[in-house]
Design a protein around this motif. Sequence first.
Motif, PDB file in Angstrom:
ATOM      1  N   ASP A 371     -28.616   3.529  21.341  1.00 16.07           N
ATOM      2  CA  ASP A 371     -28.834   2.238  20.700  1.00 16.07           C
ATOM      3  C   ASP A 371     -30.305   1.935  20.417  1.00 16.07           C
ATOM      4  N   SER A 372     -31.193   2.914  20.593  1.00 19.99           N
ATOM      5  CA  SER A 372     -32.633   2.655  20.394  1.00 19.99           C
ATOM      6  C   SER A 372     -32.947   2.218  18.968  1.00 19.99           C
ATOM      7  N   LEU A 373     -32.409   2.952  18.001  1.00 18.59           N
ATOM      8  CA  LEU A 373     -32.669   2.628  16.596  1.00 18.59           C
ATOM      9  C   LEU A 373     -32.063   1.278  16.237  1.00 18.59           C
ATOM     10  N   THR A 374     -30.878   0.991  16.768  1.00 17.51           N
ATOM     11  CA  THR A 374     -30.209  -0.286  16.506  1.00 17.51           C
ATOM     12  C   THR A 374     -31.042  -1.443  17.037  1.00 17.51           C
ATOM     13  N   PHE A 381     -37.191  -5.760  13.276  1.00 13.82           N
ATOM     14  CA  PHE A 381     -37.132  -5.912  11.813  1.00 13.82           C
ATOM     15  C   PHE A 381     -36.105  -6.939  11.343  1.00 13.82           C
ATOM     16  N   GLY A 382     -35.358  -7.549  12.262  1.00  9.83           N
ATOM     17  CA  GLY A 382     -34.422  -8.616  11.891  1.00  9.83           C
ATOM     18  C   GLY A 382     -33.207  -8.163  11.121  1.00  9.83           C
ATOM     19  N   LEU A 383     -32.836  -6.887  11.247  1.00 15.07           N
ATOM     20  CA  LEU A 383     -31.729  -6.325  10.468  1.00 15.07           C
ATOM     21  C   LEU A 383     -30.435  -6.275  11.265  1.00 15.07           C
ATOM     22  N   ASP A 396     -27.318  -7.892   5.103  1.00 16.98           N
ATOM     23  CA  ASP A 396     -28.473  -7.938   6.002  1.00 16.98           C
ATOM     24  C   ASP A 396     -28.732  -6.627   6.726  1.00 16.98           C
ATOM     25  N   GLY A 397     -28.196  -5.521   6.202  1.00 15.91           N
ATOM     26  CA  GLY A 397     -28.452  -4.215   6.775  1.00 15.91           C
ATOM     27  C   GLY A 397     -27.470  -3.866   7.876  1.00 15.91           C
ATOM     28  N   ARG A 398     -27.292  -2.563   8.082  1.00 20.83           N
ATOM     29  CA  ARG A 398     -26.379  -2.079   9.114  1.00 20.83           C
ATOM     30  C   ARG A 398     -26.977  -0.830   9.752  1.00 20.83           C
ATOM     31  N   VAL A 399     -27.281  -0.931  11.063  1.00 19.41           N
ATOM     32  CA  VAL A 399     -27.808   0.199  11.827  1.00 19.41           C
ATOM     33  C   VAL A 399     -27.012   0.274  13.122  1.00 19.41           C
ATOM     34  N   PRO A 400     -25.829   0.862  13.077  1.00 21.03           N
ATOM     35  CA  PRO A 400     -24.965   0.861  14.255  1.00 21.03           C
ATOM     36  C   PRO A 400     -25.441   1.847  15.322  1.00 21.03           C
ATOM     37  N   ALA A 401     -25.046   1.571  16.549  1.00 20.93           N
ATOM     38  CA  ALA A 401     -25.368   2.465  17.666  1.00 20.93           C
ATOM     39  C   ALA A 401     -24.313   3.555  17.736  1.00 20.93           C
ATOM     40  N   VAL A 427     -38.230  -4.551   5.331  1.00 25.93           N
ATOM     41  CA  VAL A 427     -38.735  -3.592   6.320  1.00 25.93           C
ATOM     42  C   VAL A 427     -40.194  -3.250   6.024  1.00 25.93           C
ATOM     43  N   THR A 428     -40.494  -3.014   4.769  1.00 23.75           N
ATOM     44  CA  THR A 428     -41.849  -2.671   4.367  1.00 23.75           C
ATOM     45  C   THR A 428     -42.803  -3.830   4.629  1.00 23.75           C
ATOM     46  N   ALA A 429     -42.348  -5.041   4.358  1.00 24.22           N
ATOM     47  CA  ALA A 429     -43.166  -6.225   4.616  1.00 24.22           C
ATOM     48  C   ALA A 429     -43.466  -6.373   6.105  1.00 24.22           C
TER      49      ALA A 429
END
Length: 543
Positions: A371-374, A381-383, A396-401, A427-429
């Motif tokens: 779950d580190s990336l999540t 990054f508020g995603l 609003d983005g999806r980065v599942p564990a 993300v860039t901002a």
Amino acid sequence: MRNGVKAVVVGGVCAAMLGGAGYGVYTFASALNGDGGTGAAAPERTGPPTGSEVKETTGAFFAAWEKGDAVSAASWTNYPQAAQELLSAYAGDAHIGKVRITPGRATGDTVPFTVRATVSYDGVSRPLSYRSRLTVVRGETSHRALVDWQPSVVHPRLRKGDTLSTGTSATPEIEAVDRDGKVLTRVTYPSLGPILDELRRRYGDKAGGRAGVELVIRRQAADGSQAADTPLLTLAKGRPGKLPTTLSASAQAAAEAAVAKYPESSVVALKPSTGEILAVANNRRDGFDAALLGTRAPGSTMKIISAATLIDNGLTTADGPAPCPPSAVSESQTFHNLKGLEPNEDATLADSFARSCNTAFVKFADEVKTDSLTREAQDRFGLGRNDWQVGVPTFDGRVPASGGPDTAANLIGQGQVQMSPLNMASVTATAKTGTFRQPLIVPLKLDGREPARARGLSSGTVQQLRALMNRTARSGTAAGVMGRMSGDVGAKTGSAEVDGEARPDSWFTGYRDDVAAAAMVQDGGHGVDAAGPIVASVLRIAR
């Protein structure tokens, strides 16, 4: 017998025999066979409809439509139930009458045509004119020549699930203005059409306007809820209310021009210092607002978040080791780099980031937690928390564990990760300033919205990310479009492989001074090939 049914019988086919989709076991020829069943049935027709069949079918369909006979007109289509519902609404809910249809020259089985009609409501009438087209196909089992039913036959802006209605507007019109007070219209900025419709639906009653009478397209959102109406014709003018937005007319014009050069492309630009959205543009055949609502794998642009994860978890630093072997294995799955990338076993994270080395990031998959990336995506990054209050609907983005080989795939923007250009611009901002500022398209004070919040990044991580992105822009994979750009710049390229598509999606995100932008081109190839020029064009103009 109703007139509509009788017309069908006279035409040679009984609607009851055709079934729900206009298909049946009787052909036009056998229905007219008057030999009492003792003669041989005429052979069923096959192949594309002939010119005479196209003319006969379109003639009967247009004649019934002109008379407002939805049942008869629908019987000449391959989906009569859907056709009848929409054609009934055309004459009923939409109050469209005095219809005159002029067919153009057929090209094979496709016929363009012009519709001229009158919309009448509450004693007020207005002329309506537009062009559309239809295609005639062979019924799969009836073998009749039938109109291939699409909602766009009735009006070119109609999509599946849409209907037409005329009446007092649900909300007053708005006059949306940019950050400098310039009026924004769908005519000048076509990509803003869906956004302006949604802003009107949400804020029309807060902008001080007065409702009028309109012919509109009633739409359903993907989740089945009521989406914003799309106005087609104004019968009685109301008074539009002025609605301030964060958009920039000059940036929007640049974005519209940039995506026009690349089919299936989308771009978003915003200000890192405030989160204010400056431009949103799409060039897509389906009309979908992929810039704000897209859900695609972001490819190597995801390495901005992945690099931050590695740094924040103490696994390496910008100048620390991140070897780039020719291949890497994680959970029995082998990963490779893009063709032509030379391996470098002595590479630093800065080296591997600038050259977009996949294997360097995959090699860390066993060291990061599932779950580190999540957690990095959400907390820094508020995603992925579905809590953005932009002012219009957004993904609003999806980065599942996700574990297994997806842990490695997620690190390089594949696997289960999904993003939109808006997400990657944000993300860039955040990478540039260290502070997550939820994107906005209308001021928060307009309706008292509470923005999403996140911890943001430490000053040390920000310094390293900016160094990584600046090197990528000046001498790495993004240098082809960013290398000579003036100002404080940074970028990341990406290409995301999608099942069933011949080429990867092209992704690119970057910043210049106080503007960040991200673009995606479906099936566009490498990031610098298509998405890169779009972002660069916007960054040169936007302020």
